[in-house]
Design a protein around this motif. Structure first.
Motif, PDB file in Angstrom:
ATOM      1  N   ARG A 158     -71.927  19.176  80.104  1.00 60.32           N
ATOM      2  CA  ARG A 158     -72.805  20.097  80.815  1.00 60.32           C
ATOM      3  C   ARG A 158     -73.351  19.502  82.107  1.00 60.32           C
ATOM      4  NH1 ARG A 158     -74.705  21.185  75.640  1.00 60.32           N
ATOM      5  NH2 ARG A 158     -76.553  19.896  75.908  1.00 60.32           N
ATOM      6  N   ASN A 159     -73.732  18.228  82.096  1.00 59.40           N
ATOM      7  CA  ASN A 159     -74.440  17.648  83.231  1.00 59.40           C
ATOM      8  C   ASN A 159     -73.580  16.725  84.079  1.00 59.40           C
ATOM      9  OD1 ASN A 159     -76.840  18.919  82.419  1.00 59.40           O
ATOM     10  ND2 ASN A 159     -77.185  17.322  80.898  1.00 59.40           N
ATOM     11  N   HIS A 160     -72.322  16.615  83.759  1.00 57.26           N
ATOM     12  CA  HIS A 160     -71.447  15.695  84.483  1.00 57.26           C
ATOM     13  C   HIS A 160     -70.064  16.314  84.497  1.00 57.26           C
ATOM     14  CE1 HIS A 160     -69.033  12.178  85.454  1.00 57.26           C
ATOM     15  NE2 HIS A 160     -70.127  11.581  85.842  1.00 57.26           N
ATOM     16  N   PRO A 161     -69.354  16.279  85.614  1.00 58.08           N
ATOM     17  CA  PRO A 161     -68.064  16.953  85.694  1.00 58.08           C
ATOM     18  C   PRO A 161     -67.045  16.468  84.693  1.00 58.08           C
ATOM     19  CG  PRO A 161     -68.438  15.514  87.606  1.00 58.08           C
ATOM     20  CD  PRO A 161     -69.746  15.667  86.892  1.00 58.08           C
ATOM     21  N   ASP A 162     -67.129  15.227  84.245  1.00 51.96           N
ATOM     22  CA  ASP A 162     -66.152  14.709  83.298  1.00 51.96           C
ATOM     23  C   ASP A 162     -66.675  14.667  81.877  1.00 51.96           C
ATOM     24  OD1 ASP A 162     -64.005  14.395  84.888  1.00 51.96           O
ATOM     25  OD2 ASP A 162     -64.406  12.306  85.397  1.00 51.96           O
ATOM     26  N   HIS A 163     -67.922  15.076  81.643  1.00 56.74           N
ATOM     27  CA  HIS A 163     -68.495  14.870  80.325  1.00 56.74           C
ATOM     28  C   HIS A 163     -69.233  16.095  79.788  1.00 56.74           C
ATOM     29  CE1 HIS A 163     -67.592  10.629  80.818  1.00 56.74           C
ATOM     30  NE2 HIS A 163     -68.103  10.716  82.018  1.00 56.74           N
ATOM     31  N   ARG A 164     -69.044  17.255  80.353  1.00 54.19           N
ATOM     32  CA  ARG A 164     -69.757  18.432  79.888  1.00 54.19           C
ATOM     33  C   ARG A 164     -69.368  18.747  78.449  1.00 54.19           C
ATOM     34  NH1 ARG A 164     -68.357  22.101  83.843  1.00 54.19           N
ATOM     35  NH2 ARG A 164     -69.893  21.025  85.137  1.00 54.19           N
ATOM     36  N   ASN A 165     -70.366  19.030  77.644  1.00 59.26           N
ATOM     37  CA  ASN A 165     -70.190  19.362  76.234  1.00 59.26           C
ATOM     38  C   ASN A 165     -69.698  18.190  75.399  1.00 59.26           C
ATOM     39  OD1 ASN A 165     -71.016  21.982  76.658  1.00 59.26           O
ATOM     40  ND2 ASN A 165     -68.948  22.732  77.047  1.00 59.26           N
ATOM     41  N   SER A 166     -69.863  16.956  75.888  1.00 57.56           N
ATOM     42  CA  SER A 166     -69.532  15.803  75.066  1.00 57.56           C
ATOM     43  C   SER A 166     -70.545  15.637  73.950  1.00 57.56           C
ATOM     44  CB  SER A 166     -69.506  14.522  75.906  1.00 57.56           C
ATOM     45  OG  SER A 166     -68.431  14.551  76.799  1.00 57.56           O
ATOM     46  N   PHE A 167     -71.700  16.273  74.111  1.00 54.37           N
ATOM     47  CA  PHE A 167     -72.736  16.210  73.094  1.00 54.37           C
ATOM     48  C   PHE A 167     -73.289  17.603  72.890  1.00 54.37           C
ATOM     49  CE2 PHE A 167     -77.232  16.311  72.114  1.00 54.37           C
ATOM     50  CZ  PHE A 167     -77.345  15.472  71.034  1.00 54.37           C
ATOM     51  N   ASP A 168     -73.470  18.006  71.660  1.00 47.08           N
ATOM     52  CA  ASP A 168     -74.097  19.274  71.340  1.00 47.08           C
ATOM     53  C   ASP A 168     -75.129  19.050  70.263  1.00 47.08           C
ATOM     54  OD1 ASP A 168     -72.838  21.101  73.027  1.00 47.08           O
ATOM     55  OD2 ASP A 168     -71.076  21.181  71.729  1.00 47.08           O
ATOM     56  N   ASN A 169     -76.273  19.696  70.404  1.00 51.84           N
ATOM     57  CA  ASN A 169     -77.275  19.643  69.356  1.00 51.84           C
ATOM     58  C   ASN A 169     -76.894  20.682  68.329  1.00 51.84           C
ATOM     59  OD1 ASN A 169     -79.609  19.988  67.742  1.00 51.84           O
ATOM     60  ND2 ASN A 169     -80.803  18.974  69.341  1.00 51.84           N
ATOM     61  N   PRO A 200     -74.437   8.002  77.190  1.00 46.99           N
ATOM     62  CA  PRO A 200     -75.791   7.890  76.611  1.00 46.99           C
ATOM     63  C   PRO A 200     -76.889   8.316  77.576  1.00 46.99           C
ATOM     64  CG  PRO A 200     -74.517   5.864  76.294  1.00 46.99           C
ATOM     65  CD  PRO A 200     -73.790   6.696  77.312  1.00 46.99           C
ATOM     66  N   ALA A 201     -76.575   8.383  78.872  1.00 44.02           N
ATOM     67  CA  ALA A 201     -77.610   8.707  79.852  1.00 44.02           C
ATOM     68  C   ALA A 201     -77.943  10.192  79.880  1.00 44.02           C
ATOM     69  CB  ALA A 201     -77.167   8.255  81.243  1.00 44.02           C
ATOM     70  N   PHE A 202     -77.089  11.014  79.328  1.00 49.92           N
ATOM     71  CA  PHE A 202     -77.313  12.452  79.376  1.00 49.92           C
ATOM     72  C   PHE A 202     -78.018  12.937  78.110  1.00 49.92           C
ATOM     73  CE2 PHE A 202     -73.926  11.846  82.441  1.00 49.92           C
ATOM     74  CZ  PHE A 202     -74.362  12.643  83.494  1.00 49.92           C
ATOM     75  N   GLU A 203     -77.351  12.884  76.987  1.00 52.54           N
ATOM     76  CA  GLU A 203     -77.923  13.365  75.741  1.00 52.54           C
ATOM     77  C   GLU A 203     -77.357  12.540  74.595  1.00 52.54           C
ATOM     78  OE1 GLU A 203     -76.628  17.510  76.378  1.00 52.54           O
ATOM     79  OE2 GLU A 203     -78.709  18.060  76.027  1.00 52.54           O
ATOM     80  N   GLY A 204     -77.962  12.725  73.426  1.00 47.21           N
ATOM     81  CA  GLY A 204     -77.468  11.990  72.272  1.00 47.21           C
ATOM     82  C   GLY A 204     -78.153  10.644  72.136  1.00 47.21           C
ATOM     83  N   ARG A 205     -77.897   9.997  71.034  1.00 42.97           N
ATOM     84  CA  ARG A 205     -78.521   8.712  70.733  1.00 42.97           C
ATOM     85  C   ARG A 205     -77.603   7.579  71.183  1.00 42.97           C
ATOM     86  NH1 ARG A 205     -79.049   9.696  64.534  1.00 42.97           N
ATOM     87  NH2 ARG A 205     -79.731   7.520  64.526  1.00 42.97           N
ATOM     88  N   ASN A 220     -76.364  16.183  64.918  1.00 46.29           N
ATOM     89  CA  ASN A 220     -76.012  16.277  66.336  1.00 46.29           C
ATOM     90  C   ASN A 220     -74.523  16.020  66.530  1.00 46.29           C
ATOM     91  OD1 ASN A 220     -78.748  16.668  67.138  1.00 46.29           O
ATOM     92  ND2 ASN A 220     -79.089  14.472  66.926  1.00 46.29           N
ATOM     93  N   LYS A 221     -73.911  16.813  67.360  1.00 46.70           N
ATOM     94  CA  LYS A 221     -72.470  16.753  67.583  1.00 46.70           C
ATOM     95  C   LYS A 221     -72.130  15.913  68.810  1.00 46.70           C
ATOM     96  CE  LYS A 221     -68.570  19.913  68.441  1.00 46.70           C
ATOM     97  NZ  LYS A 221     -68.218  21.350  68.604  1.00 46.70           N
ATOM     98  N   TYR A 222     -71.126  15.055  68.654  1.00 49.41           N
ATOM     99  CA  TYR A 222     -70.656  14.200  69.743  1.00 49.41           C
ATOM    100  C   TYR A 222     -69.153  14.430  69.915  1.00 49.41           C
ATOM    101  CZ  TYR A 222     -75.047  11.672  68.940  1.00 49.41           C
ATOM    102  OH  TYR A 222     -76.365  11.345  68.789  1.00 49.41           O
ATOM    103  N   MET A 223     -68.717  14.525  71.158  1.00 49.79           N
ATOM    104  CA  MET A 223     -67.300  14.725  71.436  1.00 49.79           C
ATOM    105  C   MET A 223     -66.796  13.649  72.393  1.00 49.79           C
ATOM    106  SD  MET A 223     -67.133  18.883  71.716  1.00 49.79           S
ATOM    107  CE  MET A 223     -65.342  18.871  71.751  1.00 49.79           C
ATOM    108  N   VAL A 224     -65.698  13.038  72.029  1.00 47.91           N
ATOM    109  CA  VAL A 224     -65.101  11.965  72.826  1.00 47.91           C
ATOM    110  C   VAL A 224     -63.765  12.452  73.363  1.00 47.91           C
ATOM    111  CG1 VAL A 224     -64.200   9.600  72.777  1.00 47.91           C
ATOM    112  CG2 VAL A 224     -66.241  10.193  71.433  1.00 47.91           C
ATOM    113  N   PRO A 225     -63.536  12.366  74.668  1.00 46.81           N
ATOM    114  CA  PRO A 225     -62.256  12.830  75.236  1.00 46.81           C
ATOM    115  C   PRO A 225     -61.090  11.982  74.750  1.00 46.81           C
ATOM    116  CG  PRO A 225     -63.557  11.690  76.903  1.00 46.81           C
ATOM    117  CD  PRO A 225     -64.455  11.860  75.709  1.00 46.81           C
TER     118      PRO A 225
END
Length: 251
Positions: A10-21, A65-70, A117-122
């Protein structure tokens, strides 16, 4: 990125939706499966060199880690991904279990922490594309720019390097002002392990190539550094695209 997955943050062109609550009343009931002992097979839309692939990986792991998630969960996922790519699935599973991370599909492309919490890794962080290209500069990878300079100073200490491919220890005398990249090159000359396939961990943290030995916190002479060897050949490959549908359907 790649023909198997297209993961955005969501907040980075290469990492959007890498984390979902994904907190929900039944989040704790989500099924967990053991990590699949398979290397994901995929093709990059644009052929990448090893150096370019490592740069993309570093960018993802540094910024996730700078955007969301633990952060501790991202660190555990990073370590598990490196171990799995080196075919040490037992270590990868132990890392996931220790951090209470569940993988419903058996792949690190989608995982959940104990809070739901959901985490997605490319996929490019999990395996090499089948169309990886060689560097054209004559060097195996950008790591080679860190040449061992004469007169490197500092205190001499003994390092114990534990190789994931053999579970054997290699002992080396190093100077505290040497970089990790320099010692990787020396390990390559001793053991024949390409520097581009070495990932060093100490205290659960990835050691960057530019880091000096003196910068590694709480490192003492004789302490063990884990060296994860990333082999391109896995025990078996997941067929491209079609077999990944089940992995990516919930993305």
């Amino acid at each position: 990125m790649g023909s198997c997955l297209s993961i955005r943050r969501r907040n980075h062109p290469d990492h959007r939706n890498s984390f979902d609550n994904a907190n929900a009343p039944n989040a704790g009931l989500r099924k967990n499966h053991p990590l699949c002992h398979e290397i994901i097979r995929w093709k990059s839309d644009v052929p990448l060199t090893e150096g370019q692939l490592r740069s993309k990986r570093d960018e993802f792991w540094d910024t996730a880690p700078a955007f969301e998630g633990r952060k501790e969960i991202w660190d555990a996922l990073h370590a598990a991904a490196s171990a799995a790519e080196g075919n040490d699935f037992q270590l990868a599973q132990a890392i996931l279990d220790g951090a209470n991370i569940s993988v419903p599909n058996g792949f690190l492309t989608e995982s959940y922490d104990e809070l739901g919490n959901k985490y997605m890794v490319p996929v490019y962080c999990l395996s090499y594309p089948i169309n990886i290209t060689k560097e054209t500069s004559g060097r195996d990878s950008p790591i080679e720019v860190f040449d061992l300079e004469e007169g490197v100073g500092g205190q001499e200490i003994a390092l114990k390097l534990r190789l994931s491919n053999t579970c054997q220890d290699v002992r080396m005398k190093v100077f505290t002002q040497e970089t990790v990249a320099m010692i990787k090159k020396r390990l390559q000359s001793l053991e024949g392990i390409e520097t581009s396939k070495q990932r060093w961990y100490y205290g659960g943290k990835l050691l960057s190539d530019k880091m000096k030995i003196s910068d590694i916190q709480n490192l003492a002479s004789g302490f063990v550094i884990q060296v994860i060897i990333n082999n391109l050949a896995g025990p078996k490959l997941v067929p491209p695209v079609e077999s990944m549908k089940s992995v990516t359907s919930s993305s």
